[in-house]
Design an enzyme around this catalytic site. Structure first.
Site, PDB file in Angstrom:
ATOM      1  N   GLY A  23      -8.451  10.373 -42.079  1.00 54.82           N
ATOM      2  CA  GLY A  23      -8.547   9.346 -41.046  1.00 54.82           C
ATOM      3  C   GLY A  23      -7.859   9.716 -39.756  1.00 54.82           C
ATOM      4  N   ASN A  25      -9.062  10.805 -36.882  1.00 50.45           N
ATOM      5  CA  ASN A  25      -9.840  10.800 -35.644  1.00 50.45           C
ATOM      6  C   ASN A  25      -9.322   9.780 -34.642  1.00 50.45           C
ATOM      7  OD1 ASN A  25     -11.079   9.016 -37.760  1.00 50.45           O
ATOM      8  ND2 ASN A  25     -12.217   8.274 -35.986  1.00 50.45           N
ATOM      9  N   GLY A  27      -5.969   6.500 -33.869  1.00 52.33           N
ATOM     10  CA  GLY A  27      -4.778   5.783 -34.277  1.00 52.33           C
ATOM     11  C   GLY A  27      -3.648   6.657 -34.772  1.00 52.33           C
ATOM     12  N   GLY A  29      -3.312   8.462 -37.520  1.00 52.65           N
ATOM     13  CA  GLY A  29      -3.701   9.788 -37.999  1.00 52.65           C
ATOM     14  C   GLY A  29      -3.898  10.768 -36.872  1.00 52.65           C
ATOM     15  N   SER A 153       2.509   0.150 -46.216  1.00 51.80           N
ATOM     16  CA  SER A 153       2.590  -0.929 -45.226  1.00 51.80           C
ATOM     17  C   SER A 153       3.677  -1.906 -45.633  1.00 51.80           C
ATOM     18  CB  SER A 153       1.249  -1.661 -45.140  1.00 51.80           C
ATOM     19  OG  SER A 153       1.372  -2.891 -44.437  1.00 51.80           O
ATOM     20  N   TYR A 182      -5.439  -6.363 -49.702  1.00 49.90           N
ATOM     21  CA  TYR A 182      -4.795  -5.347 -48.861  1.00 49.90           C
ATOM     22  C   TYR A 182      -3.378  -5.078 -49.347  1.00 49.90           C
ATOM     23  CZ  TYR A 182      -2.926  -2.946 -44.766  1.00 49.90           C
ATOM     24  OH  TYR A 182      -2.322  -2.025 -43.939  1.00 49.90           O
TER      25      TYR A 182
END
Length: 312
Positions: A23, A25, A27, A29, A153, A182
């Site tokens: 991930g 691409n 934010g 990451g 998180s 989540y």
């Protein structure tokens, strides 16, 4: 350290190291991929949307012309894609110094499924990374000084079911809560990171498994939200949220700080000790995330669901 707080300037040189980041691409990451590439690492951006991955790689190479950045197709919602990506990475890379399990899905308002029928957040955030790590692990542990970093998180302690994992219905098929599912997936991330570290230590391996959380960072992870929530996540807020660059520091520290130890969890220090914003320190996590019995029960379930058995 460069000041009283940990910053990118504290990250050591990464020349010669190879980092695979899911991930990456956009934010958090992307910020980790950029920071590692600027310090000399070869970076593999493992993403579902390869066009966006190529765009991110081009941006990084504009900032660091000497950087080696490649894109690996990977859809964490598909076990076939995970197995194919792992095989391609094993064949194309001589070693893996860092695997950063960063990609994530957050709170789709209606229940969605992976190709195998797993609830999307549990499937992508935990099971996909569990499978990918297991399929790459022998390559990782063969690399001296290697690490696996899994991004969790603060929601891991706030929203999961009381049992931690909804064992009677882990895929949320009977009823669905975006926040509960989540939270379960993020608790699973921490249980996995610590369960992996215990197994690595028991097997006498030098690889570290660490974990991190970004606090609340302004990224596009909140694209499922509407109105003000979506705007805050996408644009950030100087008053309330970390920027993506600052939020990414916890993962960067977990990945490269020479003093880090296996099983440690890094996150923002936060104003007045609150954990949603600020530069990274050793973070507190819930009692459930440290429960060895929960770690082992989740491990067994994850091997059963993914068909990936770890060998250490």
């Amino acid at each position: 350290m460069s000041s009283g707080r940990w910053t990118e300037a504290d990250a050591p040189d990464q020349t010669g190291r190879v980092a695979v980041i899911t991930g990456a691409n956009t934010g958090l990451g992307y910020e980790n991929a950029r920071a590692l590439a600027q310090r000399g690492a070869k970076v593999v951006i493992a993403v579902r949307d390869t066009a966006k991955g190529e765009s991110a790689a081009a941006k990084i190479q504009q900032l660091a012309p000497a950087a080696e950045v490649t894109v690996q197709p990977l859809d964490l919602a598909s076990m076939d894609s995970i197995r194919q990506a792992a095989e391609e990475l094993r064949n194309s890379l001589e070693k893996i110094d860092l695997l950063i399990n960063n990609a994530g899905v957050m709170m789709p308002p209606k229940r969605k499924s992976t190709r195998e029928g797993f609830e999307l957040q549990f499937g992508v955030n935990h099971l996909g990374h569990f499978a990918l790590t297991g399929l790459l692990l022998d390559k990782i542990v063969a690399t001296e000084g290697s690490r696996v970093v899994t991004v969790s998180s603060i929601a891991h302690s706030n929203n999961p079911p009381k049992s931690g994992i909804r064992w009677e219905d882990p895929q949320w098929e009977r009823s669905y809560s975006p926040q509960g599912a989540y939270g379960q997936s993020k608790l699973a991330n921490l249980l996995f990171a610590r369960g992996l570290d215990r197994r690595l230590t028991s097997a006498g391996k030098g690889t570290l498994s660490t974990a991190s959380h970004p606090g609340v960072a302004g990224t596009d992870l909140g694209r499922q939200f509407g109105g003000l929530g979506k705007m805050l996540y996408e644009r950030g807020s100087a008053l309330f949220l970390n920027t993506a660059q600052v939020g990414a520091l916890a993962t960067l520290r977990a990945a490269v700080d020479p003093s880090a130890k296996g099983g440690e969890y890094y996150g923002p220090a936060g104003p007045a000790g609150l954990a949603w914003r600020g530069h990274p320190v050793l973070a507190r996590s819930s009692e459930k995330s440290r429960d060895v019995a929960l770690q082992d029960r989740l491990w067994g379930l994850s091997e059963e669901l993914t068909g990936v058995a770890y060998s250490l």
